[in-house]
Design an enzyme around this catalytic site. Structure first.
Site, PDB file in Angstrom:
ATOM      1  N   ASP A   1       9.142   2.160   0.472  1.00  0.00           N
ATOM      2  CA  ASP A   1       8.198   2.895   1.061  1.00  0.00           C
ATOM      3  C   ASP A   1       8.215   2.756   2.408  1.00  0.00           C
ATOM      4  OD1 ASP A   1       6.092   4.232   2.010  1.00  0.00           O
ATOM      5  OD2 ASP A   1       4.613   3.295   0.502  1.00  0.00           O
TER       6      ASP A   1
ATOM      7  N   LYS B   1       4.123   9.322   8.706  1.00  0.00           N
ATOM      8  CA  LYS B   1       4.016   9.096  10.052  1.00  0.00           C
ATOM      9  C   LYS B   1       4.969   9.595  11.172  1.00  0.00           C
ATOM     10  CE  LYS B   1       1.267   5.122   8.326  1.00  0.00           C
ATOM     11  NZ  LYS B   1      -0.126   5.231   8.529  1.00  0.00           N
TER      12      LYS B   1
ATOM     13  N   TYR C   1       0.933  -1.134  -0.026  1.00  0.00           N
ATOM     14  CA  TYR C   1       0.065  -0.025   0.091  1.00  0.00           C
ATOM     15  C   TYR C   1       0.817   1.119   0.025  1.00  0.00           C
ATOM     16  CZ  TYR C   1      -3.463   3.457   1.390  1.00  0.00           C
ATOM     17  OH  TYR C   1      -4.286   4.650   1.576  1.00  0.00           O
TER      18      TYR C   1
HETATM   19  C1  PLP Z   1       3.369   2.025   3.659  1.00  0.00           C
HETATM   20  C2  PLP Z   1       2.493   3.370   3.243  1.00  0.00           C
HETATM   21  N1  PLP Z   1       2.811   3.981   2.511  1.00  0.00           N
HETATM   22  C3  PLP Z   1       1.950   5.362   2.218  1.00  0.00           C
HETATM   23  C4  PLP Z   1       0.988   5.553   3.050  1.00  0.00           C
HETATM   24  C5  PLP Z   1       0.086   6.689   2.693  1.00  0.00           C
HETATM   25  O1  PLP Z   1       0.452   7.610   3.850  1.00  0.00           O
HETATM   26  P1  PLP Z   1      -0.751   8.656   4.170  1.00  0.00           P
HETATM   27  O2  PLP Z   1      -1.840   7.810   4.743  1.00  0.00           O
HETATM   28  O3  PLP Z   1      -0.279   9.572   5.212  1.00  0.00           O
HETATM   29  O4  PLP Z   1      -1.301   9.268   2.764  1.00  0.00           O
HETATM   30  C6  PLP Z   1       0.606   4.499   3.890  1.00  0.00           C
HETATM   31  C7  PLP Z   1      -0.535   4.913   4.818  1.00  0.00           C
HETATM   32  O5  PLP Z   1      -0.718   4.115   5.932  1.00  0.00           O
HETATM   33  C8  PLP Z   1       1.587   3.518   4.106  1.00  0.00           C
HETATM   34  O6  PLP Z   1       1.184   2.690   5.176  1.00  0.00           O
END
Ligand code: PLP
Length: 445
Positions: free
Chosen positions: A234, A263, A142
């Site tokens: 990521d 985060k 994700y």
């Molecule tokens: C691995 C990862 N990348 C990107 C995102 C997207 O981040 P945001 O919710 O701050 O847009 C998340 C959100 O949980 C995530 O877990």
């Protein structure tokens, strides 16, 4: 437990907020509890019910709900001073310097406002830097609410996973199974010259918590190097959570070209960031011509919170504490499963944990891993541990969400609301919290 206030608030919310919430995962069934306030490792809802919290804002809250004093002081100082200007501030430079000092791949960084914004910009940068369009992603990974990665399918056919995304966008994305080096090789053999980047979480953190098998991340590093593509980690979840201040890339010893953050790097405030090799990051505007911009980017309050968060972790026993309690919880749950549901699997590492309601387990689990599956080939349960997004999707997901999660909530333990999202221990959790939580697992499993 009485939930009258929460039910009433949800009823009101349904009239003015889509689905009654501002982020879909919060719409727990039959209706969510509305939080009134946090208190250390606990949240208290609108009806006065208290829960031990392992959602922790879906990851950012390394310290639980009471940030250390220096974080609170810095937030108040910067909020009172501005709070933002549309001109650069010293705290952005300090935070960038700190991250670049600790995270192996980061020579330079651009701060943005969410993990989604970070992955959007990283993908744009990778395409611009390589002059190629295709992005390889992991099934079950994700990367936020963005057009390139909201896809379903595999190397032989892909389509958008949400209405509103043109099929022609999805054609540029190649989803592959995590932990499957053969498919990665095949995809590079076929499309190597068109692949701009492999974008992956080093540990899948939104499909339970799937650890890479030995050598998988190195395979991705080698393939991208051989074919002139970029490797993007990521680390929105794993950043400053797994591997301490060096992040998961330091723990695994694999250095990507670009890293996305979110985060924890914002200390509980909205944030994202793209870090990496200087020759790449410099291609963002205004130094280069890859467009990237944002009114709130590098917001002083967020930068101050994030910077003090990380500094506090560098100067105190934060990672020792959260990782010790994470291990205690995973071991405790493993023991309970042995008696009550031996086919299920405990996953997680550092301060992350989850129970996957797998449908099969090794007939003889003597000598199996007992502090969370990290894919040890010698473990008797190795063949049964989830290795891909599809493995987790085959678990008893309804039982997890509709029976187990509800029972844990009724016992005052707040877990992430489905089989897929990770869960987190914070610096505010205590041994007593862990023991109380294990008692609840005994009842609910
Ligand atoms: C691995 C990862 N990348 C990107 C995102 C997207 O981040 P945001 O919710 O701050 O847009 C998340 C959100 O949980 C995530 O877990």
């Amino acid at each position: 437990m009485n939930h009258d206030e929460s039910r009433g608030l949800y009823d009101r919310a349904l009239s003015v907020l889509a689905g009654g919430v501002n982020s879909s995962v919060r719409a727990t069934k039959p209706y969510p509890f509305f939080v009134e306030r946090g208190d250390g490792a606990h949240v208290i809802d609108a009806d006065g019910n208290r829960y031990i919290d392992y959602v922790m804002g879906y990851g950012p809250l390394l310290y639980g709900h009471d940030a250390p004093e220096p974080v609170q002081a810095a937030v108040q100082k910067h909020a009172a001073a501005g709070p933002m200007y549309g001109a650069p501030t010293e705290i952005e430079v300090e935070h960038a310097e700190f991250v670049a000092r600790h995270v192996p791949s980061v020579e330079m960084i651009r701060f943005v406002n969410s993990g989604t914004e970070a992955t959007v910009s990283a993908v744009r940068l990778a395409r611009a830097a390589t002059g190629r369009d295709k992005i390889v992603v992991m099934q079950g990974g994700y990367h936020g609410a963005q057009e390139t990665t909201l896809v379903e399918g595999g190397p032989d056919g892909v389509s958008p996973s949400s209405p509103g995304i043109p099929s022609s966008f999805a054609e540029h994305t190649i989803p592959v199974p995590f932990n499957d080096p053969e498919t990665a090789h095949e995809v590079f053999e076929e499309h190597g010259e068109d692949i701009a980047a492999v974008l992956t979480e080093p540990i899948l953190g939104n499909t339970a918590i799937i650890h890479p098998v030995d050598g998988y991340l190195q395979t991705l590093r080698d393939l991208t190097d051989e074919h002139g593509a970029l490797l993007i980690f990521d680390e929105v979840i794993t950043g400053f959570r797994v591997g301490g201040l060096q992040c998961a890339q330091g723990k695994f010893g694999i250095t990507p070209d670009l890293t996305t953050f979110g985060k924890i790097i914002g200390g509980g405030f909205p944030v994202g960031a793209i870090g990496g090799r200087a020759d790449l990051i410099e291609q963002f505007t205004p130094g280069g011509d890859v467009f990237q911009s944002g009114t709130f980017s590098g917001h002083p309050v967020t930068m101050a919170a994030g910077h003090e968060y990380l500094k506090y972790a560098a100067e105190n026993d934060v990672y020792d504490h959260v990782n010790r309690l994470g291990e205690k919880l995973r071991r405790g749950i493993t023991d309970i499963l042995e008696d009550q549901a031996p086919e299920y699997t405990v996953v997680g590492t550092d301060s992350m944990f989850k129970t996957v309601f797998t449908r099969h387990g090794a007939p003889d689990r003597a000598d199996a891993c007992n502090d969370g599956c990290t894919q040890h080939e010698a473990c008797p349960n190795y063949d049964y541990c989830p290795k891909t997004g599809a493995d987790v999707a085959k678990a008893e997901t309804d039982r997890w969400e509709r029976v187990f999660w509800q029972e844990m909530k009724d016992q005052g333990v707040f877990l992430s609301a489905n089989q897929f999202e990770g869960q987190f221990v914070s610096y505010a959790h205590t041994d007593e919290d862990i023991e109380e939580t294990l008692e609840a697992y005994k009842e609910a499993l």
